[in-house]
Design an enzyme around this catalytic site. Structure first.
Site, PDB file in Angstrom:
ATOM      1  N   THR A 116     -34.458   3.645 -26.295  1.00 21.69           N
ATOM      2  CA  THR A 116     -34.008   2.847 -27.433  1.00 21.69           C
ATOM      3  C   THR A 116     -34.809   3.169 -28.686  1.00 21.69           C
ATOM      4  O   THR A 116     -35.986   3.547 -28.607  1.00 21.69           O
ATOM      5  CB  THR A 116     -34.149   1.347 -27.117  1.00 21.69           C
ATOM      6  OG1 THR A 116     -33.914   0.577 -28.295  1.00 21.69           O
ATOM      7  CG2 THR A 116     -35.553   1.019 -26.626  1.00 21.69           C
ATOM      8  N   TYR A 140     -39.632  -5.821 -24.991  1.00 24.72           N
ATOM      9  CA  TYR A 140     -38.565  -4.908 -24.576  1.00 24.72           C
ATOM     10  C   TYR A 140     -38.870  -3.483 -25.043  1.00 24.72           C
ATOM     11  O   TYR A 140     -38.812  -2.525 -24.259  1.00 24.72           O
ATOM     12  CB  TYR A 140     -37.227  -5.380 -25.137  1.00 24.72           C
ATOM     13  CG  TYR A 140     -36.125  -4.359 -25.019  1.00 24.72           C
ATOM     14  CD1 TYR A 140     -35.637  -3.976 -23.770  1.00 24.72           C
ATOM     15  CD2 TYR A 140     -35.579  -3.756 -26.161  1.00 24.72           C
ATOM     16  CE1 TYR A 140     -34.627  -3.022 -23.660  1.00 24.72           C
ATOM     17  CE2 TYR A 140     -34.573  -2.812 -26.059  1.00 24.72           C
ATOM     18  CZ  TYR A 140     -34.098  -2.452 -24.811  1.00 24.72           C
ATOM     19  OH  TYR A 140     -33.111  -1.510 -24.709  1.00 24.72           O
TER      20      TYR A 140
END
Length: 347
Positions: A116, A140
């Site tokens: 990501t 995250y």
């Protein structure tokens, strides 16, 4: 030989499974269905299990002739990761390490990893290249960063060859294949806008209209999920030695990373305008305070993926993304219901 797709019942995972099968690959899906959906797997082979269950994973590798792994399985809600980091470090980092260890024990050394742009945190330069400093601002992002670090170390020490694909904002749907977004809770901006115009939500919350951008709202790089799926197929083929694209940046040495985005930014207010144009309906908007840590602009430099993988997004105009997502909203109930009936008959 089969491709094992962990998290293949999820949004991007299911689209990638479909793309792999369209290219003729045999695919097995490994998913605990905590956020994925049985209907999204359709008639593909599904093994229900957790990454932390080493015995379950080993049984899959013992039964199947796995040639490569595409690894999506992860917890992925940024706000939840801040509130419950233990869950994210356990599911994402510990689970991924367990998968890598089982792979190596079973002689499988090719992996494509779902990473990501959250690993970049608050970037210093726009557009963002793969050489931008990685400094995540939430749990995250840190878990994805740590997994990338593990992959680099495992590549050098144990010969695990891997490619990390750093997505920007995944969006859109392959509605014609019966696939699209279905999250609970929904946190992605385009589905939230569409839920608002279809009456599932009373109002759309616009978080911040005081950013240093042209219209004051956040700018993001939206990439169609079908383009993301194509990139995963290309990454698998690179690992399998099937690519014809010449390497112009550097020789493949066990770990590579690629940004997946269009290289163009779209503001939230521009999104609203396109949704209204396509739907013919007005979006009721409530302006709220900024969310902590939201960068004003996130846009990818995607030249490396183009040069090395030969990847070029072809579905990712913002109009096409929203049109496909809007069509998915209109057929979703039928697709989900029909596929669940098929799954129940098989069971």
């Amino acid at each position: 030989m089969k491709i094992l797709v962990t998290g293949g019942a999820g949004y991007i995972g299911s689209h990638t499974v479909h793309a792999l099968r369209e290219k003729g690959y045999q695919v097995a899906v490994y998913d605990n269905l905590s956020t994925g959906h049985r209907w999204a797997v359709r008639d593909c082979e599904l093994v229900i299990g957790d990454l932390v269950d080493a015995d379950r994973l080993e049984a899959v590798f013992d039964k199947q002739q796995i040639g490569a792994v595409v690894h999506f399985a992860a917890s992925s809600l940024v706000a939840e990761s801040v509130k419950d980091p233990a869950k994210y470090y356990e599911n994402n980092v510990v689970g991924s390490k367990r998968l890598f260890d089982v792979m190596l024990a079973k002689g499988v050394n090719k992996l494509v990893f779902s990473s990501t742009c959250a690993t970049y945190g608050l970037p210093e330069m726009i557009p963002i290249t793969e050489y931008e400093k990685q400094c995540p601002i939430n749990s995250y992002g840190w878990t994805k960063f740590m997994i990338e670090r593990i992959l680099q170390d495992y590549g050098q020490a144990y010969g695990l060859n891997s490619i990390a694909l750093r997505y920007f904002n995944a969006a859109g749907a392959a509605y014609e294949a019966g696939l699209g977004e279905e999250h609970a809770p929904e946190t992605h901006v385009i589905p939230l806008l569409l839920e608002t115009i279809t009456g599932k939500r009373e109002v759309f919350s616009l978080f911040g209209q005081d950013y240093e951008t042209e219209d004051g709202s956040c700018i993001r790089d939206y990439i169609h999920v079908k383009d993301l799926a194509d990139a995963h197929v290309m990454a698998v083929e690179r690992l399998l030695g099937m690519t014809s694209v010449s390497v112009e940046i550097e020789e493949y040495k066990g770990f590579e990373c690629f940004n997946l985005g269009t290289g163009e930014g779209v503001s939230v207010l521009e999104l609203i305008s396109v949704v209204e144009k396509i739907s013919g309906k007005q979006v009721p908007v409530k302006v709220c305070q900024r969310r902590a840590g939201d960068p004003p602009v996130l846009v990818a430099d995607n030249r490396k993926a183009a040069e090395v993988l030969g990847w070029h997004p072809t579905h990712s105009s913002i109009e096409n993304i929203i049109q496909s997502a809007y069509k998915w909203e209109t057929v979703k109930a039928f697709c989900v219901g029909e596929t669940n009936q098929i799954a129940n008959r098989i069971l």
